[in-house]
Design an enzyme around this catalytic site. Structure first.
Site, PDB file in Angstrom:
ATOM      1  N   ASP A 153      -3.266  -2.989  -2.514  1.00 28.78           N
ATOM      2  CA  ASP A 153      -2.481  -3.792  -3.445  1.00 28.78           C
ATOM      3  C   ASP A 153      -1.171  -4.161  -2.745  1.00 28.78           C
ATOM      4  O   ASP A 153      -0.830  -3.592  -1.698  1.00 28.78           O
ATOM      5  CB  ASP A 153      -2.233  -2.968  -4.709  1.00 28.78           C
ATOM      6  CG  ASP A 153      -1.322  -3.656  -5.700  1.00 28.78           C
ATOM      7  OD1 ASP A 153      -1.520  -4.862  -5.940  1.00 28.78           O
ATOM      8  OD2 ASP A 153      -0.412  -2.991  -6.225  1.00 28.78           O
ATOM      9  N   ASP A 210       2.338  -5.575  -4.633  1.00 30.02           N
ATOM     10  CA  ASP A 210       3.538  -5.179  -5.373  1.00 30.02           C
ATOM     11  C   ASP A 210       3.428  -3.738  -5.853  1.00 30.02           C
ATOM     12  O   ASP A 210       2.475  -3.371  -6.536  1.00 30.02           O
ATOM     13  CB  ASP A 210       3.734  -6.118  -6.563  1.00 30.02           C
ATOM     14  CG  ASP A 210       4.070  -7.531  -6.125  1.00 30.02           C
ATOM     15  OD1 ASP A 210       5.258  -7.805  -5.886  1.00 30.02           O
ATOM     16  OD2 ASP A 210       3.138  -8.355  -6.011  1.00 30.02           O
ATOM     17  N   ASP A 269      -1.067   0.771  -7.431  1.00 28.87           N
ATOM     18  CA  ASP A 269      -0.064   1.499  -8.208  1.00 28.87           C
ATOM     19  C   ASP A 269      -0.087   1.224  -9.706  1.00 28.87           C
ATOM     20  O   ASP A 269       0.594   1.910 -10.469  1.00 28.87           O
ATOM     21  CB  ASP A 269       1.334   1.133  -7.705  1.00 28.87           C
ATOM     22  CG  ASP A 269       1.744  -0.277  -8.150  1.00 28.87           C
ATOM     23  OD1 ASP A 269       1.011  -1.242  -7.816  1.00 28.87           O
ATOM     24  OD2 ASP A 269       2.760  -0.408  -8.846  1.00 28.87           O
TER      25      ASP A 269
END
Length: 269
Positions: free
Chosen positions: A22, A24, A200
């Site tokens: 991922d 961000d 996240d």
């Protein structure tokens, strides 16, 4: 899985891995505004090295559009899944897109623009085939933003709602990071490898589930409940994980590693 271990690196042997990351909150620290995010140059250099070591089996999987991912990862040209998989580019540069009907996109843009204007501090991000409602600068509107998004899914049943960190997204039904990972894993150079996915956010849970089903390695960054089996504390820990992965990869000067170049580091302890 209900119990996570810290994702301490150790050398992987006798297995080939495919890496999915991922952006961000994983490779780029969360910023007040999405357009302020960046991936440090040293991290980009490590991504290039890891891609080379895994024979190209490294992809970014993000809610951002492909054009933004290319800007963030420049000068790299990696396989990408953007807008949670609504856009996907393979190792050969071939791109597939899932789009909303033009009339739906136009109507949604108008309705959401008008609604956001009534909630100062919120921000509408238009991605073509998806829309993101950000409220990081106006958290008092969290419930109003969620209700707005839910109303749009009732009005347009082809849409699905995807909550994230201070954002709610509207995207086509059936689009998620898990589906994107599965698509990648059916193609070279990912096919036949063991997937490793680091993310996240709530948007990454579908990816964790897909990786777990493939007996891969799922790593959650930060706190919060998750289906991931392992955990890294924050973005800096991800950077350290990448550094240690490469250090241990290249410190083994055996002929096998030098010739095959695909051994890397596990998140397992």
């Amino acid at each position: 899985m209900n119990i996570q271990k810290d994702a301490g690196p150790q050398l992987l042997r006798e297995r080939r891995y495919a890496f999915f990351l991922d952006v961000d909150g994983t490779l780029a620290a969360i910023q007040p505004r999405p357009d302020e995010a960046f991936i440090p140059k040293g991290v980009i250099a490590n991504l290039q090295k890891l891609a080379e070591a895994s024979e190209g089996a490294l992809a970014l999987v993000s809610g951002r559009p492909l054009v933004e991912l290319d800007q963030l990862a420049a000068p790299l040209q990696l396989p990408l899944a953007g807008v949670h998989g609504a856009e996907r580019r393979d190792i050969h540069g071939q791109t597939e897109r899932i789009s909303l009907p033009d009339t739906v996109s136009s109507e949604l843009s108008t309705l959401l623009t008008e609604a956001v204007a009534r909630m100062p501090g919120t921000q509408l991000e238009t991605k073509g085939m998806a829309f993101a409602l950000h409220y990081r600068q106006a958290e008092q509107y969290q419930q109003a933003v969620l209700e707005l998004a839910e109303a749009m899914t009732h009005r347009y049943p082809m849409l699905a709602l995807q909550p994230g960190k201070c954002v709610v997204e509207l995207k086509p039904q059936g689009v998620n990071k898990g589906a994107a990972l599965k698509d990648f894993m059916q193609q070279a150079p990912f096919a036949g490898r063991t997937p490793v996915f680091i993310g996240d956010d709530l948007t990454d849970e579908a990816g964790f589930n897909a990786v777990n089903a493939m007996d891969g390695i799922s790593i959650k960054v930060g706190e919060g409940q998750t289906q991931a089996a392992y955990r890294l504390s924050d973005v800096e820990a991800v950077y350290h994980w990448l550094n240690q992965t490469l250090l241990q990869l290249y410190q083994d000067d055996t002929t096998s590693v030098r010739s095959q170049g695909y051994e890397s580091l596990s998140s397992r302890i």
